[in-house]
Design a protein around this motif. Structure first.
Motif, PDB file in Angstrom:
ATOM      1  N   ASP A  37      -7.914   2.975  -2.444  1.00 40.45           N
ATOM      2  CA  ASP A  37      -6.804   2.749  -1.424  1.00 40.45           C
ATOM      3  C   ASP A  37      -5.896   1.824  -2.527  1.00 40.45           C
ATOM      4  OD1 ASP A  37      -7.963   3.836   0.596  1.00 40.45           O
ATOM      5  OD2 ASP A  37      -8.951   1.963   1.535  1.00 40.45           O
ATOM      6  N   HIS A  51      -2.004   3.080  -3.079  1.00 35.49           N
ATOM      7  CA  HIS A  51      -0.810   2.209  -2.501  1.00 35.49           C
ATOM      8  C   HIS A  51       0.032   2.001  -3.587  1.00 35.49           C
ATOM      9  CE1 HIS A  51       1.088  -0.728  -0.035  1.00 35.49           C
ATOM     10  NE2 HIS A  51       1.201  -1.548  -1.304  1.00 35.49           N
ATOM     11  N   THR A  98       3.947   3.344  -3.468  1.00 32.95           N
ATOM     12  CA  THR A  98       5.221   2.472  -3.549  1.00 32.95           C
ATOM     13  C   THR A  98       6.040   2.141  -4.750  1.00 32.95           C
ATOM     14  OG1 THR A  98       3.493   0.710  -4.150  1.00 32.95           O
ATOM     15  CG2 THR A  98       3.955   1.081  -1.715  1.00 32.95           C
ATOM     16  N   LEU A 124       5.769   3.069   3.567  1.00 34.53           N
ATOM     17  CA  LEU A 124       4.955   3.311   4.371  1.00 34.53           C
ATOM     18  C   LEU A 124       4.952   3.380   5.849  1.00 34.53           C
ATOM     19  CD1 LEU A 124       2.615   0.314   2.533  1.00 34.53           C
ATOM     20  CD2 LEU A 124       2.294   2.888   2.281  1.00 34.53           C
TER      21      LEU A 124
END
Length: 236
Positions: free
Chosen positions: A17, A21, A25, A127
């Motif tokens: 995760d 992420h 991003t 997101l």
């Protein structure tokens, strides 16, 4: 009354995760090397969960594993973007049309749009935008269709992250999102589908203006009314 403890995610899932992420991003950029020992030190784990996380990410298309070059974040080019967005253009508008026709709740899409508007940085906005699109196609009534779109979701987000870094177009996309949701909430399934199609196609044209042959080809199909299963059609 005894409380039930909250499950602790596995080390592999935690690392997975966290790396995902960072990629989605823009904190980890396309082509950047992902060194197991360095990542293990950063996350305070052994190399094993890092290795397993990287294998999973390779399976989803976010990283590339090479025997000689090691593991790197996947590069984004027009060919890759065209492949991913071809799939979205073929499936996502139809999924939205089905969701609207069956009267599915779009509260999750409305909430995601609000979060995107209130976002303080690109990462948070990205997101929220991903959740907006997912909230439109997930209640389509066909779990397989939803899973197919989920499979390209991360790769589409990687394309968006690269495109936004070069040309922040989120204000225009936010206006398009609001129009898509407005049509959907008014029960206009075909109008919402057409608006979503135009939104996805225009993003690729803006992001990769030098090579949009594949997108233009699909738009030709859409214009003839043959792209959707009902023959009635017209990521960002």
């Amino acid at each position: 009354m005894t409380s039930v403890p909250t499950p602790i995610p596995s080390r592999t899932q935690f690392v997975l995760d966290a790396i995902k992420h960072r990629i989605l991003t823009g904190q980890l950029t396309p082509g950047q090397a992902l060194v197991e020992t360095e990542l293990a030190a950063q996350f305070g784990v052994s190399k094993t969960p890092v290795r397993e996380a990287l294998k999973t990410l390779a399976g989803t298309g976010l990283v590339v594993m090479n025997q000689y070059k090691g593991v790197t974040v996947r590069m984004v080019d027009a060919d890759m973007a065209r492949e991913v967005y071809d799939v979205r253009l073929l499936l996502e508008p139809e999924a939205l049309r089905r969701a609207v026709r069956r009267g599915a709740s779009l509260d999750a899409a409305r909430d995601a749009l609000s979060r995107a508007d209130a976002a303080h940085d690109t990462a948070e906005r990205s997101l929220a935008n991903r959740e907006f699109h997912r909230a439109l196609y997930l209640p389509c009534g066909n779990p397989l269709l939803g899973r197919m779109l989920d499979e390209v979701r991360d790769q589409a987000a990687l394309v968006s992250a690269v495109a936004w870094a070069a040309d922040p177009s989120w204000e225009r996309e936010a206006a398009e999102h609001r129009e898509i949701l407005r049509l959907a909430l008014h029960g206009d399934a075909d109008g919402a589908g057409r608006a979503l199609y135009a939104h996805i196609a225009s993003f690729v044209r803006r992001a990769f203006p030098s090579d949009t042959e594949g997108i233009e080809g699909i738009e030709g199909i859409e214009g003839t009314g043959l792209a959707g299963s009902h023959a009635e059609e017209g990521h960002s």
